[in-house]
Every structure is written in C-alpha cells, then in structure tokens.
Design an enzyme around this catalytic site. Sequence first.
Site, PDB file in Angstrom:
ATOM      1  N   LYS A  71      11.970  19.846 -22.097  1.00 57.31           N
ATOM      2  CA  LYS A  71      12.015  17.947 -22.494  1.00 57.31           C
ATOM      3  C   LYS A  71      13.285  17.755 -23.158  1.00 57.31           C
ATOM      4  O   LYS A  71      14.422  17.745 -22.748  1.00 57.31           O
ATOM      5  CB  LYS A  71      10.660  17.939 -23.833  1.00 57.31           C
ATOM      6  CG  LYS A  71      10.816  16.608 -23.901  1.00 57.31           C
ATOM      7  CD  LYS A  71      10.197  15.664 -25.462  1.00 57.31           C
ATOM      8  CE  LYS A  71       8.777  16.244 -24.719  1.00 57.31           C
ATOM      9  NZ  LYS A  71       8.676  14.656 -24.604  1.00 57.31           N
ATOM     10  N   ARG A 141       9.320  15.475 -30.880  1.00 58.60           N
ATOM     11  CA  ARG A 141       8.249  15.872 -30.497  1.00 58.60           C
ATOM     12  C   ARG A 141       8.404  17.326 -30.476  1.00 58.60           C
ATOM     13  O   ARG A 141       9.407  17.618 -29.876  1.00 58.60           O
ATOM     14  CB  ARG A 141       9.018  15.095 -29.238  1.00 58.60           C
ATOM     15  CG  ARG A 141       7.990  13.661 -29.401  1.00 58.60           C
ATOM     16  CD  ARG A 141       8.705  13.403 -27.906  1.00 58.60           C
ATOM     17  NE  ARG A 141       8.928  11.735 -27.813  1.00 58.60           N
ATOM     18  CZ  ARG A 141       7.823  10.770 -27.751  1.00 58.60           C
ATOM     19  NH1 ARG A 141       7.195  11.460 -26.959  1.00 58.60           N
ATOM     20  NH2 ARG A 141       8.579   9.453 -27.801  1.00 58.60           N
ATOM     21  N   GLY A 150      -0.291  17.391 -23.763  1.00 60.16           N
ATOM     22  CA  GLY A 150      -0.833  17.409 -24.896  1.00 60.16           C
ATOM     23  C   GLY A 150      -1.624  18.199 -25.880  1.00 60.16           C
ATOM     24  O   GLY A 150      -2.424  18.672 -26.525  1.00 60.16           O
ATOM     25  N   MET A 152       0.459  20.256 -27.869  1.00 61.97           N
ATOM     26  CA  MET A 152       1.235  19.743 -29.355  1.00 61.97           C
ATOM     27  C   MET A 152       0.987  18.978 -30.210  1.00 61.97           C
ATOM     28  O   MET A 152       1.116  17.739 -28.878  1.00 61.97           O
ATOM     29  CB  MET A 152       2.255  21.052 -29.182  1.00 61.97           C
ATOM     30  CG  MET A 152       2.310  22.452 -29.195  1.00 61.97           C
ATOM     31  SD  MET A 152       3.581  23.152 -29.029  1.00 61.97           S
ATOM     32  CE  MET A 152       4.570  22.931 -26.735  1.00 61.97           C
ATOM     33  N   ARG A 397      10.276  15.560 -15.762  1.00 66.24           N
ATOM     34  CA  ARG A 397       9.918  16.737 -15.789  1.00 66.24           C
ATOM     35  C   ARG A 397       9.481  17.626 -14.323  1.00 66.24           C
ATOM     36  O   ARG A 397      10.165  16.060 -13.606  1.00 66.24           O
ATOM     37  CB  ARG A 397       9.296  17.407 -16.243  1.00 66.24           C
ATOM     38  CG  ARG A 397       7.777  16.562 -16.633  1.00 66.24           C
ATOM     39  CD  ARG A 397       6.612  16.805 -17.671  1.00 66.24           C
ATOM     40  NE  ARG A 397       6.345  15.942 -17.617  1.00 66.24           N
ATOM     41  CZ  ARG A 397       5.055  16.749 -18.932  1.00 66.24           C
ATOM     42  NH1 ARG A 397       5.467  16.823 -19.592  1.00 66.24           N
ATOM     43  NH2 ARG A 397       4.369  15.430 -18.673  1.00 66.24           N
ATOM     44  N   HIS A 513      -5.396  12.338 -19.546  1.00 69.41           N
ATOM     45  CA  HIS A 513      -5.707  13.755 -19.521  1.00 69.41           C
ATOM     46  C   HIS A 513      -6.021  14.106 -18.932  1.00 69.41           C
ATOM     47  O   HIS A 513      -6.003  15.179 -17.982  1.00 69.41           O
ATOM     48  CB  HIS A 513      -5.881  13.536 -21.401  1.00 69.41           C
ATOM     49  CG  HIS A 513      -6.391  14.783 -21.785  1.00 69.41           C
ATOM     50  ND1 HIS A 513      -7.118  15.875 -20.741  1.00 69.41           N
ATOM     51  CD2 HIS A 513      -4.859  16.118 -22.029  1.00 69.41           C
ATOM     52  CE1 HIS A 513      -7.495  17.143 -21.934  1.00 69.41           C
ATOM     53  NE2 HIS A 513      -6.021  17.315 -21.888  1.00 69.41           N
ATOM     54  N   ARG A 619     -16.318  45.433   7.302  1.00 71.62           N
ATOM     55  CA  ARG A 619     -17.475  46.410   6.804  1.00 71.62           C
ATOM     56  C   ARG A 619     -18.913  47.358   7.801  1.00 71.62           C
ATOM     57  O   ARG A 619     -19.820  46.408   7.467  1.00 71.62           O
ATOM     58  CB  ARG A 619     -17.337  46.503   5.785  1.00 71.62           C
ATOM     59  CG  ARG A 619     -16.432  46.356   4.442  1.00 71.62           C
ATOM     60  CD  ARG A 619     -17.267  45.753   3.179  1.00 71.62           C
ATOM     61  NE  ARG A 619     -16.339  46.013   2.270  1.00 71.62           N
ATOM     62  CZ  ARG A 619     -15.174  45.359   1.306  1.00 71.62           C
ATOM     63  NH1 ARG A 619     -14.631  43.935   1.931  1.00 71.62           N
ATOM     64  NH2 ARG A 619     -14.453  45.662   0.805  1.00 71.62           N
ATOM     65  N   GLU A 803      -8.499  55.688  -1.077  1.00 75.79           N
ATOM     66  CA  GLU A 803      -9.697  55.840  -2.158  1.00 75.79           C
ATOM     67  C   GLU A 803     -10.070  56.073  -3.255  1.00 75.79           C
ATOM     68  O   GLU A 803     -10.689  55.946  -4.138  1.00 75.79           O
ATOM     69  CB  GLU A 803     -10.893  54.341  -1.311  1.00 75.79           C
ATOM     70  CG  GLU A 803     -10.842  53.558  -0.226  1.00 75.79           C
ATOM     71  CD  GLU A 803     -12.103  53.615   0.013  1.00 75.79           C
ATOM     72  OE1 GLU A 803     -12.929  53.260  -0.802  1.00 75.79           O
ATOM     73  OE2 GLU A 803     -12.745  54.439   1.011  1.00 75.79           O
ATOM     74  N   SER A 822      -5.363  53.556   5.334  1.00 72.80           N
ATOM     75  CA  SER A 822      -5.401  51.659   4.411  1.00 72.80           C
ATOM     76  C   SER A 822      -5.745  51.967   3.020  1.00 72.80           C
ATOM     77  O   SER A 822      -7.106  52.729   3.084  1.00 72.80           O
ATOM     78  CB  SER A 822      -6.634  50.572   5.153  1.00 72.80           C
ATOM     79  OG  SER A 822      -6.930  49.511   4.985  1.00 72.80           O
ATOM     80  N   GLY A 824      -7.663  51.442  -0.323  1.00 75.85           N
ATOM     81  CA  GLY A 824      -9.509  50.651  -0.935  1.00 75.85           C
ATOM     82  C   GLY A 824      -9.204  50.602  -1.506  1.00 75.85           C
ATOM     83  O   GLY A 824      -9.750  52.248  -2.713  1.00 75.85           O
ATOM     84  N   ASP A 827     -12.302  50.838  -4.757  1.00 74.72           N
ATOM     85  CA  ASP A 827     -12.317  51.973  -5.607  1.00 74.72           C
ATOM     86  C   ASP A 827     -11.340  52.745  -5.957  1.00 74.72           C
ATOM     87  O   ASP A 827     -10.659  53.573  -6.422  1.00 74.72           O
ATOM     88  CB  ASP A 827     -13.064  53.220  -4.064  1.00 74.72           C
ATOM     89  CG  ASP A 827     -14.508  52.366  -4.094  1.00 74.72           C
ATOM     90  OD1 ASP A 827     -15.311  52.488  -4.394  1.00 74.72           O
ATOM     91  OD2 ASP A 827     -15.053  52.036  -2.433  1.00 74.72           O
ATOM     92  N   CYS A 889      -6.655  47.100   2.012  1.00 76.03           N
ATOM     93  CA  CYS A 889      -7.467  46.133   1.947  1.00 76.03           C
ATOM     94  C   CYS A 889      -8.477  45.966   1.263  1.00 76.03           C
ATOM     95  O   CYS A 889      -9.736  45.509   1.450  1.00 76.03           O
ATOM     96  CB  CYS A 889      -8.519  46.382   3.626  1.00 76.03           C
ATOM     97  SG  CYS A 889      -9.780  48.374   3.303  1.00 76.03           S
ATOM     98  N   TYR A 909       1.191  45.561   6.363  1.00 75.93           N
ATOM     99  CA  TYR A 909      -0.090  44.156   6.378  1.00 75.93           C
ATOM    100  C   TYR A 909      -1.095  44.551   5.351  1.00 75.93           C
ATOM    101  O   TYR A 909      -1.226  45.488   4.592  1.00 75.93           O
ATOM    102  CB  TYR A 909      -1.219  44.484   7.329  1.00 75.93           C
ATOM    103  CG  TYR A 909      -1.902  45.451   7.538  1.00 75.93           C
ATOM    104  CD1 TYR A 909      -3.323  44.975   7.327  1.00 75.93           C
ATOM    105  CD2 TYR A 909      -1.797  46.738   8.526  1.00 75.93           C
ATOM    106  CE1 TYR A 909      -3.853  46.626   7.199  1.00 75.93           C
ATOM    107  CE2 TYR A 909      -2.809  47.245   8.429  1.00 75.93           C
ATOM    108  CZ  TYR A 909      -3.618  47.501   8.019  1.00 75.93           C
ATOM    109  OH  TYR A 909      -5.079  48.394   8.168  1.00 75.93           O
TER     110      TYR A 909
END
Length: 937
Positions: A71, A141, A150, A152, A397, A513, A619, A803, A822, A824, A827, A889, A909
């Site tokens: 503010k 304020r 709202g 404070m 704002r 609100h 899986r 993993e 990959s 995991g 795990d 993954c 990826y």
Amino acid sequence: MAKKKAAKKVAKKAVKARKAAPKKSAPKKAVKKVARKAAKPAAPAKGKLVYSFGDGKAEGRADMKNLLGGKGANLAEMSNIGLPVPPGLTITTEVCTAYYKNGKQYPRELKGQVDAALTRVEKLVGAKFGDARMPLLVSVRSGARASMPGMMDTVLNLGLNDITVEALAKQSGNERFAWDSYRRFIQMYSNVVLDVGHEHFEELLEMHKEEHGLNLDTELKADDWKQIVAAYKKKVQQELGKPFPQDVRDQLWGAIGAVFSSWMNQRAITYRSLNNIPASWGTAVNVQAMVFGNMGETSCTGVAFTRDPSTGEKIYYGEYLINAQGEDVVAGIRTPQQLTKESRLKVGNDMPSMEESMPATFRQLVGVFKTLEKHYRDMQDIEFTVQQGKLWMLQTRSGKRTAKAAIKIAVDMVKEKLVSQGEAVMRVDPASLDQLLHPTPDPKAERKVIAKGLAASPGAASGKAVFTADEAEQLAGKGEAVILCRVETSPEDIHGMHAAKGILTARGGTTSHAAVVARGMGRPCVSGAGAIRIDHAAGKMTIGDLIVNKGDVITIDGSTGEVILGVMPMIEPQLSGDFGQLMVWADKLRKLKVRTNAETPADAETAVRFGCEGIGLCRTEHMFFDADRITAVREMILSHSVEGRKKALAKILPMQREDFVQLFKIMAGRPVTIRLLDPPLHEFLPKTDGDFDAVARGTGLSVAALKERKKALEETNPMLGHRGCRLGISFPEIYEMQARAIFEAAVQVSKAGGKPVEPEVMIPLVATKAEIDILKGKVDGVAAAVFKEQGKKVKYLVGTMIELPRAALRAADIAETAEFFSFGTNDLTQTTLGISRDDSALFMEDYLRAGIFERDPFVSIDQAGVGELVKLAAERGRSTRKDIKLGICGEHGGDPSSVRFCHNAGLDYVSCSPYRVPIARLAAAQAAISEEQASEA
Ligand code: PEP
Ligand code: MG
C-alpha cells in the site's frame, strides 16, 4: 551472500549441463523484454524510518514494497505520477521487525520522524492535528509486502475528540456528519486498539434506535449521534475503568501500536501460513489525511478493478456507495451499487450506477484507471473516495484474480502490446491452473436450482452443506467434501474457507470478503444469494419452503451464481482459446519436456488433450488389479513352480499386450515408458475365502497350501521388501512375459501402419549395476526373440528408475547399461529421508509447523537433500553416457517449484498426472525464463 554464490554456481552448472545436451533454447527476444522491465528495487536510506507522500511527489516508489509494504509503495508511486492522493506518511516494515525484535519497543528516532512527516501533511492540508479550529484527521492502516485482505487492523477518523468534533462540524457545515464520524471513530478505535468488542456499541446503537422508533442509520440526526457518542464513551469508561483517549497523539501511537500488533494476530498468522508469507517481513503503517466519502450525496466511496477479476474481461468492474466510508463497502453492511450502467443492468439493480449518478467524476475515475494500467502494465485493484465531488485515490495494487482471468488478462495485454509473451507467461501462477483443469457441471444435465447469487469465483463444487468454519474444517479433515454456507464471511472464517470445496454466502457483493478470498484461494464461490436464510445455531438453511440441513449435499456453480440441490454430473474442461494461446507461448519458451504418468486409455487420452509429450511412467501393476486379471496374478504369485507361474502368466499376456496396443495407439508415436512390475507383493495376495477358492480352482492347489504359501510370502516391511527388480530377479518369467507383451504390441501397432512406436522399458528399484545387467539381458533376449518371430524390429530403450540413494551414487556404472534414468522421487524421498511414504501424514503437520520442512517433501522435492542426489546422479550418469535421457516421474513432476528444480538440474523431462500436465508446461516455461533472466543479470 554465501548462499547467493552457491546458487549462482548451481545455476551455472545447470546451464553447462544443458549445453552439453543439445536442445532448443527459449527465444531470447521475449525473455529479454521481461528482464529489462524488472526494475531493481531501491535500497532503503540508512536510518530512515518514515517516508512521506502526497502533493505530486513522494519519497518512496512502487519498487520499494519490501520496505514500504504494497500500500505504502503504491501510494508513493501514485503521488509521483500526479494522481490525487491524500498526503500521508509510511512507517517502514523494518520498524515492525525491529519492534518485535526489541520486545515491542520502537526505535528511538521514530517519534521525531513521524512528527516531522505529520507536520508536512498538516501544511499540505492546511489543518493541524488536534487543532480546535481546523483539525487534521487521519487514517491509520496496515500494509504488508503481500496483500493480506482484511487480516490486519485499520483505524479511520483518528484525531477526533470532544473539541475537534465541534470544529469538524463547523468547518464542514454538517453537524450530523461530524458526530457520525466521531461515533464511528470511537467504535473502531475501541475495538481495534482498546479491545472493547464492537458488539457493545452495536447493542447501544440498536437500543437507541428502538427507543426512538428509528430503523435505518440514515434516519439518525446529529442529536442522535451526539447521544450515541456519549453512550459509547460511557461504555468505554465502564469496560476499561478509564476514559476514551482525548489526546490525539496518544490516539495516534495507540493506533500505530495496534497495527503492528495485528501482524501477529491469529488470523494474520493463519493467512500467512496458507500463503507462504514469512513472519519476518513485517507490516508497514500508513498514516494518511482523511478524505470523507460520507459528506453527503456528492460524496461516495468505492472499490474497483480495471478488468473483471473473475473472467478477465476488459470492463470496469466494481462497486460504490454514496455517502459512506470505505469500510462500509468491504464489510457488506450496505449493499453497494455498480460502477457502470452496463453492469447495473446485468445484475438488475435499480439503484443508479456511478456512471449515471456522478458522470463527470466517473469519467475522471476512468482516466485514472487508464493511467494506472498503462503505468503498472497490469490489472489494478483500486480504492477511491469522492469527497464533495473531488476524487481521491486511496490505494492501488495488482488485483487478485482467478486463473481464468489471469490467463485472459495476460493474453489480452500481449495483444494490447502492454506486455511481452514471456511476461504473459510469467504472470500466471501455474498452480492456479488447477482451477481450470477440473470438471464443471454438465450444462445438459438437469439442475435443480434452489437459489441464485452472484458468480463470485468460477468453477463448481458439490459437497455437504455446513454452516460454520469449524464444521467445515472438521468434516473436511475426515475427507468429506463440504460447502461452507455463511450469511457473510469474515477473516475469522479463513480456515473453514480453505477446508471447503466451495463457499456460499447469503449477503455481500462481488468484492465482499468471501468473493475476494475465494478467488485468491481458487475456490468456487457464490455470494449474495439473498433468498437464503441461514440459521447456524439450528444447523440449517431455508429457501422459501425448502430446508437444507447440515450434511445435505448441494452444488454451487461459481460461474453462473447458481445453487443447486444434490450432486451434479461434471464435464471435462477444454484447453482452447486464451488458455491454448498461453500454452503455445509457454511451449515455445520451455526447454523441459512434459510427459504423463498414465496406464489407462482414459488417462492417456486426457493427458494428450492437455499437451503431454509422451508417457513417462506406465505403472504396469495398476493394470493387474482388474477383476478379470487379479486371480491370474494371484495364481502367478502363489504358485510353487516356474511351470505354474508360466501357466498363469500365459493367461495375462494377451491382456497386457492389448493394454500396450491401446496406449501406443493413443500416444501416436510419442515415447512410452513402461515400468515392469513393481508392487509390494502383499497388495496382490488373496484376502477373502472367495479369493482363495478362485486361486485354488485356477492352480489346482489346495486352499491350505495356498494359505501356507501366502504366509511364506508375508513381509514385515513390504515397502523395502520383495518388490521392484527384486521380483524380476526371483521370478524372471514375470518380466519376460511383460517384455514380450510390450514388444509384440509395438510390432503389431507398427505393422498396422501407426506412427513408429518407441517403447522405453524401465526397471524399477534398482540399487546395483548387476541387477540391471541381468534384467536388461532378459529384456533384450525377449526383444530379439519377438522381432525374429514377427519378422519386424522396433527401436526401444532399456533404462532404470533411480529410487534408491545407492543407485544415485553409483549412477556412473549403472549408466553403462541403462539407456535412460527416471528419478522415482517418491521412493527416493522415502529412502533418502528414511520416512515411510505411507506413514508420513501422521507427523508431517508437526514437522511443517515446527519449520523443519518448509513444504511436505513428498509434495515438493527436498532440494537440499533428495535434490542433491538427483543432481549428482544426473552428472554421474552423463559422465558415462553423454546423451542419457533423464526424467522424473515421482509426484514432484507436477509441482511447480520441483519442475523449476528439474529444469535447473538439467533434466530432459518431467512426468506427472494428466491433470497436472498444463501446470508443468507453464512451470517449465517460467523456469526457462527465470534462468535466462538470471544469466543476463
Ligand atoms: C516413485 O517412486 O517416485 C515412483 C514414481 O514409483 P512409485 O510411486 O510407483 O513407487
Ligand atoms: Mg517407486
């Protein structure tokens, strides 16, 4: 400093890692523009605790939010660009931090600096604080770095006492206004600073009205307010044993202290923890000359958004109240009127819009909207007051908005040449896309609409109706979907709003609100459904003759404002229009690819719709649970001999092959990573007598023998037991069957002329090179056999999951065999932290509360620990095999901050559940843009 250096080093390394692997880079132009526009925040002046603003200039600036709060920084900025801002001063957030550090003591220099700044305000206004002729009145304020609507405290009309009230009456020529302002001040100040509850005052006001046969506040005359002021003061004396403070300096310091204290009130603490705002930021305090929206019919107060925060449409959106003070709008005490004629007609309100009632001032306000949007290059949320025809700006704002609006505004602003594509991509919070990726009520389905309110926050939700925030939290804690129904919400309801799937209020506008907070949280919300009568005590709401009891299921549609009885069938969202456009830009800028975790055709199709670039994890054990397969799987597990297992596997093979054929067809040439069986075995073992009978029939073994075999297979700790590649080592015929199904399916789809399929066969839970050596040998053997039988070859890869910490550490030798890794991270998190992924919920809350983890490490990757292993394994893997494909993954693949981590770690990826694919795409683009910015800085 050391941290910064380390971070730079990591960033540099990541850049290097990525350079090693040839990839497209983000178009520089779009990114550059973002970097250029990001101004460097100004450094605070040493020893300066108070910053002045007003009269066309200010000591602060918009980029000083950390010091002046949102503010304060924006009031300064608006002054600097010549907008009409009542003069004032901002006490910095550093004072708040120091105040808490030093046992609630202010720095010594503060008083002098406040006095000097206040003198400047007095001069500009031509009034004096506490003066008996021309008194200056101020508002006090809060204003933190991040907006906390709202949460404070605020005090208005400060500086009024028994003497200045008379002066105000004389000076304004309006005695009623002066005494009404004084009573408001006593009530607000007593409540906020002196801790005398507002209900005491409301009761006194009601009593006065009753005694004098008055209904509305507007019917009260100056004399009424005088009597009420006397009664209020008496009440304060009774409650506190001392009079209401008459010394205006005491009033001021009391209010400043209350604002600082409100930083640590419970609702502010809850809000901060929900929004990841650190307590160390502190709040600033703004002391500003009062302007009055309650000085008669040519005065008003209002809130506005420069675009619709629900839909993003380019319309002026907001509400105002004639002859009222700002708090009246937010509090929902009076029903506000619309700003524009168009929106008034849309909601069917008879009361004139501001455009109609104050056309000249409205035109001036529109000019301010345009200036602000051009200056800030973003949609603004504004508070203003008109005092006897003169417009004053009290706040601006960046407006909170729904995900839908964020996307539309970002895309429109690119078209309007206000922002670059890169900036547009950076403007949308990836996690918020979740709001758009979930189903909405099927428009064709019958809906029993029982009430209609305002479409305050889009999306729909069904759940059990509850009437208090605590009930919402309790039921949601038990896994129930709930809709929180309130007359109106207040900051005390925040925990219940967070727990609820949707929010319904009987009162309040689209800036109430409930509406503002719901939009911020991404909850659907219907506000101001006036036909609903809520009785929390009785646990019910009524709409005409209809009664909805606590626990009855309702649906709210925050996009239409409808309240519907019962559950609604929902339909899938589409990624078209602006969403699609933003995603196109994101895809252009990102470097990480995004795959999905999917094993069913339905999930795979959804993920393709959402833009996945392949399957990163299928899986296979999830494919074994179908009723028609589970018995064969059990036969396989429980048989005593290789022959028995092979017989059972032969039943499963055609079904597995068909699964893969379908997935390959849907993925149409995109890579598909299929993980060989990895269940903790106990999940498959028969449980009921019926289960045993079925397996006995299939295997020819007795139930007793099977029970014995089950006992022999039982494990103390299945998560660390006979799972993953260990099954493949013990029962190679299982993996051989799966490999056969994969290759036969790949050949079949290729022969049928589909796009070339490149299966990636993934071995789970590997710890040693020897494991993958053995198992890759088996897979390659099956591939060779199938290709020979079929007279056709397909390309394929064999890789491993990382993993286990040992696998990460030995990544260099594992990569001699594995053609991809990959991570995991489910795990890997479990095994690195030694925390069971199935049991962590029992104590994770305690760990988060104690600050041991900032976020649940099973949700957002533990970058310092697990992340270190990922980076190390990536480096070691690449040192052996330069072009090794690297992905993730675990669940972290769809978490925006983990996606950023993966980008920085140089992975190729991420793979995540279908609904999180767009989130990951956007997060990946943002990571690329941020990296580019950092390297240019
Ligand atoms: C993992 O461990 O991160 C993983 C993806 O495998 P799962 O969750 O199936 O154990
Ligand atoms: Mg795993």
